[in-house]
Design an enzyme around this catalytic site. Sequence first.
Site, PDB file in Angstrom:
ATOM      1  N   HIS A 125       0.828  -1.205   0.000  1.00 20.77           N
ATOM      2  CA  HIS A 125       0.000   0.000   0.000  1.00 20.77           C
ATOM      3  C   HIS A 125       0.864   1.257   0.000  1.00 20.77           C
ATOM      4  O   HIS A 125       0.602   2.217  -0.738  1.00 20.77           O
ATOM      5  CB  HIS A 125      -0.912   0.007   1.222  1.00 20.77           C
ATOM      6  N   GLU A 169       1.203   1.791   7.952  1.00 19.61           N
ATOM      7  CA  GLU A 169       1.539   2.640   6.802  1.00 19.61           C
ATOM      8  C   GLU A 169       2.001   4.022   7.245  1.00 19.61           C
ATOM      9  O   GLU A 169       2.940   4.589   6.662  1.00 19.61           O
ATOM     10  CB  GLU A 169       0.337   2.730   5.866  1.00 19.61           C
ATOM     11  N   GLY A 224       3.184  -8.136  -7.345  1.00 16.57           N
ATOM     12  CA  GLY A 224       1.760  -8.003  -7.599  1.00 16.57           C
ATOM     13  C   GLY A 224       0.954  -8.526  -6.427  1.00 16.57           C
ATOM     14  O   GLY A 224       1.462  -8.762  -5.331  1.00 16.57           O
ATOM     15  N   TYR A 269      -9.630   4.309   2.868  1.00 17.77           N
ATOM     16  CA  TYR A 269     -10.216   3.119   3.492  1.00 17.77           C
ATOM     17  C   TYR A 269     -11.739   3.201   3.615  1.00 17.77           C
ATOM     18  O   TYR A 269     -12.428   2.197   3.397  1.00 17.77           O
ATOM     19  CB  TYR A 269      -9.558   2.856   4.849  1.00 17.77           C
ATOM     20  N   PRO A 274      15.893 -10.162  -6.069  1.00 18.52           N
ATOM     21  CA  PRO A 274      16.237  -9.972  -4.653  1.00 18.52           C
ATOM     22  C   PRO A 274      17.429 -10.815  -4.217  1.00 18.52           C
ATOM     23  O   PRO A 274      18.170 -10.414  -3.314  1.00 18.52           O
ATOM     24  CB  PRO A 274      14.956 -10.376  -3.908  1.00 18.52           C
ATOM     25  N   ARG A 279       3.722  -0.360 -11.179  1.00 17.02           N
ATOM     26  CA  ARG A 279       4.215  -1.729 -11.005  1.00 17.02           C
ATOM     27  C   ARG A 279       5.367  -1.704 -10.023  1.00 17.02           C
ATOM     28  O   ARG A 279       6.135  -0.742  -9.974  1.00 17.02           O
ATOM     29  CB  ARG A 279       4.690  -2.340 -12.333  1.00 17.02           C
ATOM     30  N   GLN A 280       5.528  -2.799  -9.262  1.00 17.15           N
ATOM     31  CA  GLN A 280       6.647  -2.902  -8.329  1.00 17.15           C
ATOM     32  C   GLN A 280       7.789  -3.694  -8.959  1.00 17.15           C
ATOM     33  O   GLN A 280       7.550  -4.690  -9.649  1.00 17.15           O
ATOM     34  CB  GLN A 280       6.208  -3.601  -7.035  1.00 17.15           C
ATOM     35  N   GLY A 333      13.585 -17.623 -12.645  1.00 15.50           N
ATOM     36  CA  GLY A 333      13.390 -16.537 -13.595  1.00 15.50           C
ATOM     37  C   GLY A 333      13.795 -15.187 -13.040  1.00 15.50           C
ATOM     38  O   GLY A 333      14.841 -15.035 -12.401  1.00 15.50           O
TER      39      GLY A 333
END
Length: 407
Positions: free
Chosen positions: A100, A152, A392, A110, A284, A216-217, A279
């Site tokens: 988030h 958060e 994702g 929220y 990481p 996108r992360q 892949g």
Amino acid sequence: MASVTCRREEAATLSEKSRPVVEATIGIIAERIPNITPVFYKSMFEARPDLLDGMFSRANQKNGTQPQALAGSIAMFASHLLNHPDSYPDEVLSRVAHKHASLGLLPEEYPTVHEHLFGAIAADLGDAATPEVVAAWDEVYWLMADALIKIEKGLYSQQANDVMFAPFRLISKEPVAEGVVAFEFEPADDTPMTPSVAGQYISIQVVVMDGLRQPRQFTLVPSDPGHRRIVVREDPEGEVSPILHEDIAVGDVLEISNPYGDVTLDPDFHGPLVLVSAGIGITPVVAFLDQLAREDPEREVLVLHADRSEAAWPGRELVRDYVSRMPNAKLVSWLAAPGEGDFAGHMDVSQAEIPEGAEVFMCGPLAFMQSVRSQLVSGGVPGRSIHYEIFGPDLWMLHDEARTANA
């Protein structure tokens, strides 16, 4: 959000009034939420189309992974409240909160989610959505939401700046494997940069064909000081990676979040490590190996990687270089291409010697990680010692029993 904070203080755990109602209905709610959430998202985006501009991924809406992830997180949270009334599922909450925060979600959203989610629940359940049922699940939702808001807020306060996204300029773009490109960015203004920790990721916003921003992360990999570097495999069916590969050029400026992610190495643990990837999940692992080679080169480390071929393996030479610099490190690979790698076919961890007392970190496709985790648990590795990163929506939340077994 003062009312939310108050609610959190008054009901730190599920009330005795709501507990039997949640216990009696969790099965049907868990069963129906996959049907409820598409209605919920449709309603919310019709009322708030702006949420699709830089916040929610359309691709994840279309393929159903976001609704399934939401279903898993709520059901898992409720299940934990029933089975462990004096605690929260901290691992799940931390994972969701980091995602988030990487998207810049604010507390005021929220209530928006609550309004449309509970409207969809009432519509789906009909007469079964009695005031008692709605009130009990309302309590579950706000307990989870308030816990996330608190986490958060803490994550935002740890950043070196108070912006959600800052401009970064692409300074290099180079292929590193079949269909895989490395992108390196530098700040495009004077916004202070938060240092990243190995294993963390950033969100990147890209303007897609119809003008909307889509986030996108991507895991950060080692780079020069003051830079951000990512490695991206092109997904022909995706919205963002094809634009990064084909349209974004050196000199272009993109919006990038601060670094987030809680799958990082524990500085207080100095035992053996097993780093497992498939892949593009190698990213990481590369970050971990870079940290270990610099800070703890004598560490016992076993690297396990699966891929289609040598040519498709991102960062293979870099991984081998790190391992060669660490006397107690070993690399074992499984490659589909004939005659390549240490073993052929799918990863079989019984073909590698897992160190006693090791902590395991995994990254790769969900099915791959589920298979490897089952193999490790069967081989005697405690579930609590196995950690994972997934890009994702986290569909593993739908499989609570798989992740808590042998914990």
